[in-house]
Each structure stands twice: as C-alpha cells, then as structure tokens.
Design a protein around this motif. Structure first.
Motif, PDB file in Angstrom:
ATOM      1  N   UNK A 263       0.755  -1.186   0.003  1.00 46.90           N
ATOM      2  CA  UNK A 263      -0.009  -0.028  -0.087  1.00 46.90           C
ATOM      3  C   UNK A 263       0.978   1.454   0.027  1.00 46.90           C
ATOM      4  N   UNK A 264       1.838   1.270   0.784  1.00 47.62           N
ATOM      5  CA  UNK A 264       2.835   2.308   0.709  1.00 47.62           C
ATOM      6  C   UNK A 264       3.549   2.676  -0.421  1.00 47.62           C
ATOM      7  N   UNK A 265       3.857   1.672  -1.084  1.00 43.64           N
ATOM      8  CA  UNK A 265       4.741   1.919  -2.467  1.00 43.64           C
ATOM      9  C   UNK A 265       3.603   2.298  -3.399  1.00 43.64           C
TER      10      UNK A 265
ATOM     11  N   UNK B 192       7.752  13.434  -9.806  1.00 46.78           N
ATOM     12  CA  UNK B 192       9.155  12.932  -9.267  1.00 46.78           C
ATOM     13  C   UNK B 192       9.380  11.489  -9.559  1.00 46.78           C
ATOM     14  N   UNK B 193      10.682  10.899  -9.683  1.00 44.00           N
ATOM     15  CA  UNK B 193      10.927   9.725  -9.761  1.00 44.00           C
ATOM     16  C   UNK B 193      10.911   8.879  -8.598  1.00 44.00           C
ATOM     17  N   UNK B 194      10.573   7.532  -8.388  1.00 42.76           N
ATOM     18  CA  UNK B 194      10.570   6.653  -7.516  1.00 42.76           C
ATOM     19  C   UNK B 194      11.665   5.855  -7.569  1.00 42.76           C
TER      20      UNK B 194
ATOM     21  N   UNK C 151      15.163   0.775  -6.430  1.00 43.17           N
ATOM     22  CA  UNK C 151      16.869   0.252  -6.593  1.00 43.17           C
ATOM     23  C   UNK C 151      16.849  -0.733  -5.263  1.00 43.17           C
ATOM     24  N   UNK C 152      16.242  -0.256  -4.213  1.00 41.23           N
ATOM     25  CA  UNK C 152      16.643  -1.170  -3.089  1.00 41.23           C
ATOM     26  C   UNK C 152      15.306  -2.088  -2.419  1.00 41.23           C
ATOM     27  N   UNK C 153      14.076  -2.212  -3.363  1.00 38.09           N
ATOM     28  CA  UNK C 153      13.202  -2.886  -3.032  1.00 38.09           C
ATOM     29  C   UNK C 153      13.248  -4.207  -2.543  1.00 38.09           C
ATOM     30  N   UNK C 154      14.380  -5.012  -3.028  1.00 37.74           N
ATOM     31  CA  UNK C 154      14.611  -6.466  -2.469  1.00 37.74           C
ATOM     32  C   UNK C 154      15.093  -6.264  -0.986  1.00 37.74           C
TER      33      UNK C 154
ATOM     34  N   UNK D  35      12.278   3.605   5.253  1.00 34.51           N
ATOM     35  CA  UNK D  35      12.153   2.234   5.416  1.00 34.51           C
ATOM     36  C   UNK D  35      12.855   1.670   6.441  1.00 34.51           C
ATOM     37  N   UNK D  36      12.816   0.234   6.671  1.00 32.74           N
ATOM     38  CA  UNK D  36      13.166  -0.288   7.830  1.00 32.74           C
ATOM     39  C   UNK D  36      14.402  -1.390   7.731  1.00 32.74           C
TER      40      UNK D  36
END
Length: 392
Positions: free
Chosen positions: A120-122, A134-136, A141-144, A177-178
């Motif tokens: 939901x956040x993404x 703007x670009x996400x 790049x660090x989703x994994x 992010x965590x």
C-alpha cells in the motif's frame, strides 16, 4: 521523521482522550486543520493559484484511514506516534531561512501485515510521484532489501514532505524504510548494502566503527531514508538509536562529520534532555546523511533528543526547545504559535505533544533545529507528577 520507541513500538501510553470537540471528526479533518493552522503559524500561506498546500497531498495517501472517525480509535498499532496516530508534524528552523513545516504519514496504516503495508505504501508513493512529477527509482533500486516476501521489523514505509514559505520553493519528498525488514540481526548488512547501491560503500567502515561500535543491542540501526523529488542536495540517511548513552557518547558519533561541528552536540543533548547523565529512558537517535558531495564521509549529522521522556509536561519541553532556538538565534516565538495551532489544551496538561527536538548540522549549512509534534489524534499522555530522575 517520526521516532517512537524502537523497543516497544506498539505500546499505548496515553490514557486521556485527545483534546477535540467531536469524536465524529475524521482523522483527515483533524490533520488538515492542524496542517493549515501550523503553516499559518509559520507564515506559510495557501498558494495564490488555489492549488492548495502540497502537504495536504500526503493526507490523501492515508486512504480509508483519513475517513475514519477519531472516536473509532487508530486504524492500526502504528509506530509513528505514541498514541498510534499514523502521522506526525514538525517545524524546521534555520538561522537564515524561514521556518518550514513538515508532515510524515504511514500510507499503509490500514494494513494487517507488514507485507500489505509495504504494498500500500509503495502504491501511494507512486500515485504521489505521478501527481508531483518525481521519480521513485531510488526506492525501486533497494526494493529487495526493504520489502522481502516475508517482512520483519516495526514498519514498512513512511512518506514525508516539507513545505516552505517561498511560493516557488521546491517541494521535497522523503521516504523512510526499515533496515530490520530481514530481521534485526541482519540490519547492518542491509544498511551496508543499501549505502553501497547509492555509491557510498566506502563510508560504511567509519560508520560501523563510530555509530554502532557498542553493538546492535545498544546501537540499533533504526531507519534508512531517501530524498526524492526536488531537493537542492538530495541525501541518503541512516538512523541509529543509542540506548543508555551519555551526551558525550552522542557527541562522539557526531565526530564522523568533518569540520569540528560535533562540539555543539553534548550541550544540546543536556539542555533538551535536562542533563540526566545517561539517557536511560527512550534512546537518543543519530542520523548520518550522505550526498554526492562526498562518497566516503557524511555531509550531515542530526541528533534527535526524545524530550517527551525527560520532562514532566509539555510546558517544560517548550521551555527547553525555545532555549536552544534562542541560543542559535532562531525565531523561538513560532513554538508557542505552533502549540496553539496543534491543540486547545495547555502545555502543562499533558506530555508528548512535543516529541523530539533535534540539532541538524552539515558541512555546507549553518546549524538547524527541528521540533517534532504529535497530532494527539487519539490520546493525550498525562503529565508526570515529578520530573524524570537524573541518573548516572
């Protein structure tokens, strides 16, 4: 940026109803009113073209939660604020710049799992990116690293925005992010890899040695943050919670910042925290920020002092915040106007409205101070009968 209790993020600490007139008021209405009044207190007017304050876009990211009556309670045990409000406001003071207003929200706060919260956040972030242009890509790049199939940690994604007084000032977006998404024991690996993917791999050895030298049980990597959108100098930031630390030890972390700016940190911590010796209640938090100016050394350092855990009530927190603002030549009068904009209660009638006060230093700007404010949407933490004892 919100900074609740990293050891007990889901403990409700308030037991007094929030200062509001009608429990049928929705969370969105409550936050919109606070945002507008807070901006007015800082001298920020609605855009003349009628487009509305950009900060209000973030409230829309809350989705169904924004339509939920306050009397129904929080939509989830959110880690953002002590009463589980999925939003936090703050004021950013600079010696030579007007006060800015910030809002942070947890878009996935209606989710029942961290995985759903992250999705939901993404999705909400992508919608905001389309609206604001703007670009996400940095997040993808660090989703994994931060959104594995099975997530651990305390939260999934927070989104923040800053509003300045100048009509044409850039609107910057921040994403938190965590690093504990793969488990607390792997948070250092995640943070190291994330820094490397943005070109700051050479910064890790000094960060590890200075910021986390006491080990993960006492120096806990808490957040990883990305600047998106229109920033003069976009940053990558890593936050560390320092449990049972002294002001001098917090100052030692700041020595990572080139230029001798660490000297202010100890006195700042003692002034805001009431000089407790060791900060044995809620921990101090350091933030190291990295920019394209230097791939090995941080360009900025922030120390966040959880003033709400070291005062009997918000009147004392207000006095300490204004003391450090005056010492640095900043407009301390904004604080009183801001408190009146946030709530109708007296500062002495509760504790936690002022959650954190932070000192921000960088290699290219004068010192700044941030004051973090809880919406108190659901509860007001009652004042303490005595001031927290000094220890150590």
């Amino acid at each position: 940026m919100a900074l609740s209790n990293p050891r007990h993020p889901h403990t409700v600490v308030g037991d007094t109803p929030s200062a509001r007139t009608d429990p049928r008021t929705t969370l969105g209405e409550h936050l919109r009113g606070q945002v507008r009044r807070l901006c007015e207190s800082a001298g920020i007017a609605d855009p003349p073209d009628g487009s509305g304050l950009p900060l209000l876009d973030l409230i829309g990211l809350l989705g169904p939660a924004a339509l939920r009556p306050l009397g129904a309670g929080p939509p989830s045990p959110s880690f953002v604020c002590d009463d589980h409000s999925p939003a936090e406001l703050s004021l950013a003071f600079g010696g030579a710049t007007p006060v800015a207003v910030r809002l942070l929200v947890e878009p996935g706060c209606t989710a029942t799992t961290l995985e759903e919260n992250g999705r939901l956040g993404r999705r909400a972030l992508a919608a905001l990116a389309t609206r604001r242009g703007f670009s996400t890509e940095p997040v993808r790049r660090v989703e994994d690293l931060f959104f594995p199939p099975v997530m651990q940690g305390s939260f999934a994604l927070w989104c923040a925005m800053e509003q300045r007084r100048e009509p044409r000032a850039p609107v910057g977006v921040k994403v938190y992010v965590d690093p504990r998404a793969h488990g607390r024991e792997r948070s250092a690996q995640v943070a190291e890899e994330a820094l490397a993917r943005f070109g700051f791999g050479r910064a890790w050895p000094a960060f590890r040695e200075r910021a986390t030298r006491r080990g993960p049980g006492r120096d806990e990597i808490l957040f990883f943050a990305l600047d998106l959108g229109d920033w003069h100098t976009p940053r990558i930031k890593v936050y560390v919670a320092h449990h049972d630390v002294t002001a001098s030890e917090a100052q030692d972390v700041a020595r990572l910042l080139p230029g001798g700016e660490a000297r202010r940190v100890r006195d700042f911590c003692r002034t805001v925290g009431g000089d407790p010796g060791r900060f044995t209640h809620r921990p101090l938090v350091s933030c190291l920020s990295y920019t394209g100016r230097d791939s090995e050394h941080p360009g900025g350092h922030t120390v966040h002092v959880p003033v709400r855990d070291y005062v009997p009530h918000d009147g004392v927190a207000r006095d300490r915040a204004t003391a450090v603002l005056r010492r640095l030549g900043m407009d301390a009068g904004v604080v009183d106007r801001a408190l009146a904009a946030m709530t109708s209660r007296r500062p002495a009638d509760g504790v936690g409205l002022i959650a954190y006060v932070s000192l921000v230093q960088s290699t290219w700007q004068p010192p700044r101070v941030n004051v973090y404010l809880s919406p108190e949407a659901y509860t007001v933490r009652p004042p303490r009968t005595v001031e927290p004892g000094r220890e150590g």
